[in-house]
Design a protein around this motif. Structure first.
Motif, PDB file in Angstrom:
ATOM      1  N   VAL A 173       1.145 -10.533  -5.398  1.00 52.22           N
ATOM      2  CA  VAL A 173       1.254  -9.850  -6.481  1.00 52.22           C
ATOM      3  C   VAL A 173       1.064 -10.478  -7.734  1.00 52.22           C
TER       4      VAL A 173
ATOM      5  N   SER B  13       7.576   3.869   9.551  1.00 56.48           N
ATOM      6  CA  SER B  13       6.755   3.268   8.911  1.00 56.48           C
ATOM      7  C   SER B  13       6.940   1.722   8.657  1.00 56.48           C
ATOM      8  N   VAL B  14       5.744   1.017   8.291  1.00 60.70           N
ATOM      9  CA  VAL B  14       5.638  -0.506   8.131  1.00 60.70           C
ATOM     10  C   VAL B  14       7.016  -0.773   7.358  1.00 60.70           C
TER      11      VAL B  14
ATOM     12  N   PHE C 246       1.526  12.662   0.483  1.00 57.72           N
ATOM     13  CA  PHE C 246       2.724  11.659   0.100  1.00 57.72           C
ATOM     14  C   PHE C 246       2.296  10.676  -1.207  1.00 57.72           C
TER      15      PHE C 246
HETATM   16  C1  LIG Z   1      -0.953  -4.295   0.379  1.00 55.50           C
HETATM   17  C2  LIG Z   1      -0.055  -4.958  -0.477  1.00 55.50           C
HETATM   18  C3  LIG Z   1       0.944  -4.468  -1.102  1.00 55.50           C
HETATM   19  C4  LIG Z   1       1.404  -3.039  -0.946  1.00 55.50           C
HETATM   20  C5  LIG Z   1       1.556  -2.254   0.034  1.00 55.50           C
HETATM   21  C6  LIG Z   1       1.720  -0.791   0.119  1.00 55.50           C
HETATM   22  C7  LIG Z   1       1.798  -0.109  -1.169  1.00 55.50           C
HETATM   23  C8  LIG Z   1       1.979  -0.466   1.281  1.00 55.50           C
HETATM   24  C9  LIG Z   1       2.526   0.987   1.372  1.00 55.50           C
HETATM   25  C10 LIG Z   1       3.032   1.587   2.390  1.00 55.50           C
HETATM   26  C11 LIG Z   1       3.573   2.841   2.745  1.00 55.50           C
HETATM   27  C12 LIG Z   1       3.018   3.967   1.732  1.00 55.50           C
HETATM   28  C13 LIG Z   1       4.138   3.185   3.652  1.00 55.50           C
HETATM   29  C14 LIG Z   1       4.789   4.795   3.837  1.00 55.50           C
HETATM   30  O1  LIG Z   1       5.728   4.831   4.792  1.00 55.50           O
HETATM   31  C15 LIG Z   1       2.068  -5.448  -1.884  1.00 55.50           C
HETATM   32  C16 LIG Z   1       3.465  -5.430  -1.222  1.00 55.50           C
HETATM   33  C17 LIG Z   1       1.777  -4.888  -3.266  1.00 55.50           C
HETATM   34  C18 LIG Z   1       1.545  -6.676  -1.719  1.00 55.50           C
HETATM   35  C19 LIG Z   1       0.176  -7.090  -1.756  1.00 55.50           C
HETATM   36  C20 LIG Z   1      -0.330  -6.552  -0.603  1.00 55.50           C
END
Ligand SMILES: CC1=C(/C=C/C(C)=C/C=C/C(C)=C/C=O)C(C)(C)CCC1
Ligand SMILES: NC(=O)C1=CN([C@@H]2O[C@H](COP(=O)(O)OP(=O)(O)OC[C@H]3O[C@@H](n4cnc5c(N)ncnc54)[C@H](OP(=O)(O)O)[C@@H]3O)[C@@H](O)[C@H]2O)C=CC1
Length: 317
Positions: free
Chosen positions: A284, A141-142, A191
């Motif tokens: 955020v 994952s990232v 997921f």
């Molecule tokens: C875009 C974004 C965010 C959220 C990133 C998310 C929620 C990533 C989810 C990745 C997943 C689910 C990976 C699974 O392995 C933050 C950090 C709130 C900061 C603002 C920009």
């Protein structure tokens, strides 16, 4: 025909299901896919997606990555126990403040996401070493390279996966084995639904007001929008992974989401490690509008390296 044997875990839904169907439908029929799941009662969606490949280039098997016996029984049932390409995909998420999570819940995440991979490799790696042939593909994952707010334990489990594979990769090279980490950003699968619904049910009574508010009114409130703006489909990730297993010299790491790459790149731009943390903080917390602007800015920044590949459909956006 000299087909490569592919074993995939977690094929009851999402990325695993899409992967099994995509690889079984390979245009040149280069693969024999053993699509595994812990509960064969959940096979219906895969059976439907597999279409006419079932019984030809695709077979179903039971495998629970949390059980050594189940892994051994599955591998023992394969012709000559041969696995040419292992795709370790089974995994689960967990979000919320750590004050509200039990150690047992956290252990289940580590046991599935990290020890699940370790158990698989303890069973399959020795045979690959003997044959001096094999490709180990891990759906990381990232979050295997960068932590995200309220994903502390999940990110830790994926960091563990990445540290484990990075260490093993040097030894693997000695046996001509290849390891590839696939690093998707948000993907719209079960997921996402499960994690969100469990997140909504979190008992926040053990968290202080600021933390509870941050989780509910910032993280959960924007969760759906993040997936809507940045989310890929399971089929996209399957397409990327199919490309990786058909390459002559596959990379060790591959990110599937060009919208997300500018964020992970922040990690490598500052050896002190503050740049991504402060950027995420600003995105955020600093202003409601900044959050929306940030998501749009990511679209503008979409990273296309000339050396890595992108899917045809990504090129127009
Ligand atoms: C875009 C974004 C965010 C959220 C990133 C998310 C929620 C990533 C989810 C990745 C997943 C689910 C990976 C699974 O392995 C933050 C950090 C709130 C900061 C603002 C920009
Ligand atoms: N969706 C996303 O945003 C992202 C997901 N990933 C990773 O992708 C992988 C697949 O997730 P995704 O398809 O999205 O999610 P899904 O929830 O749709 O699929 C997860 C799969 O893992 C299986 N699984 C869970 N525990 C076990 C176990 N003990 N033994 C065998 N199988 C098990 C589930 O089976 P069951 O149905 O029985 O629960 C299911 O088949 C995971 O490793 C995840 O961390 C990576 C980046 C982003």
């Amino acid at each position: 025909m000299n087909q490569k044997v592919v074993l995939i875990t977690g094929c009851s839904s999402g990325i695993g299901l899409a992967l099994a169907a995509r690889i079984a439908k390979d245009e040149k029929k280069r693969f024999m896919v053993y699509a595994t799941m812990r509960n064969l009662g959940k096979a219906e969606p895969l059976v439907e997606a597999a279409d006419r490949t079932l019984g030809r280039t695709l077979e179903l098997k039971q495998l629970d990555v949390c059980s050594e016996e189940s892994i051994k029984a599955c591998v023992d049932s394969l012709p000559e126990r041969r696995v040419d390409i292992l795709i370790s995909n089974a995994g689960m998420g967990l979000i919320g403040p750590i004050e509200c999570q039990s150690i047992d819940e956290m252990k289940t995440v580590m046991d599935t996401n990290f020890f699940g991979l370790v158990r698989l490799l303890k069973e399959i790696l020795p045979d690959m070493k003997k044959r001096k042939k094999g490709h180990i593909v891990v759906i990381s994952s990232v979050m295997g390279i960068q932590g995200i707010l309220f994903n502390d334990v999940y990110a830790a489990s994926k960091f563990a996966v990445e540290g484990f594979c990075e260490s093993l990769a040097v030894q693997a090279l000695r046996f001509s084995l290849t390891i590839s980490l696939i690093e998707p950003g948000p993907v719209i699968t079960e997921f996402e639904r499960k994690v969100y619904e469990e997140g909504l049910k979190t008992d926040l009574s053990k968290a202080d007001k600021v933390t509870a508010d941050m989780f509910t009114n910032i993280y959960l409130k924007n969760y759906k929008q993040i997936f809507e703006t940045l989310g890929q489909t399971a089929e996209d990730v399957a397409e990327h992974t199919h490309r990786i297993i058909t390459m002559d010299d596959p990379p060790f790491r591959h990110q599937t989401n060009t919208l997300y790459t500018p964020m992970t790149t922040l990690k490598y731009a500052d050896p002190n490690g503050d740049l991504p943390i402060e950027t995420f903080y600003k995105m955020v917390f600093e202003h409601d509008k900044v959050f929306n602007a940030s998501l749009n800015f990511l679209k503008l920044l979409r990273w296309r390296s000339r050396k890595s590949f992108t899917l045809e459909k990504d090129k127009s956006t």
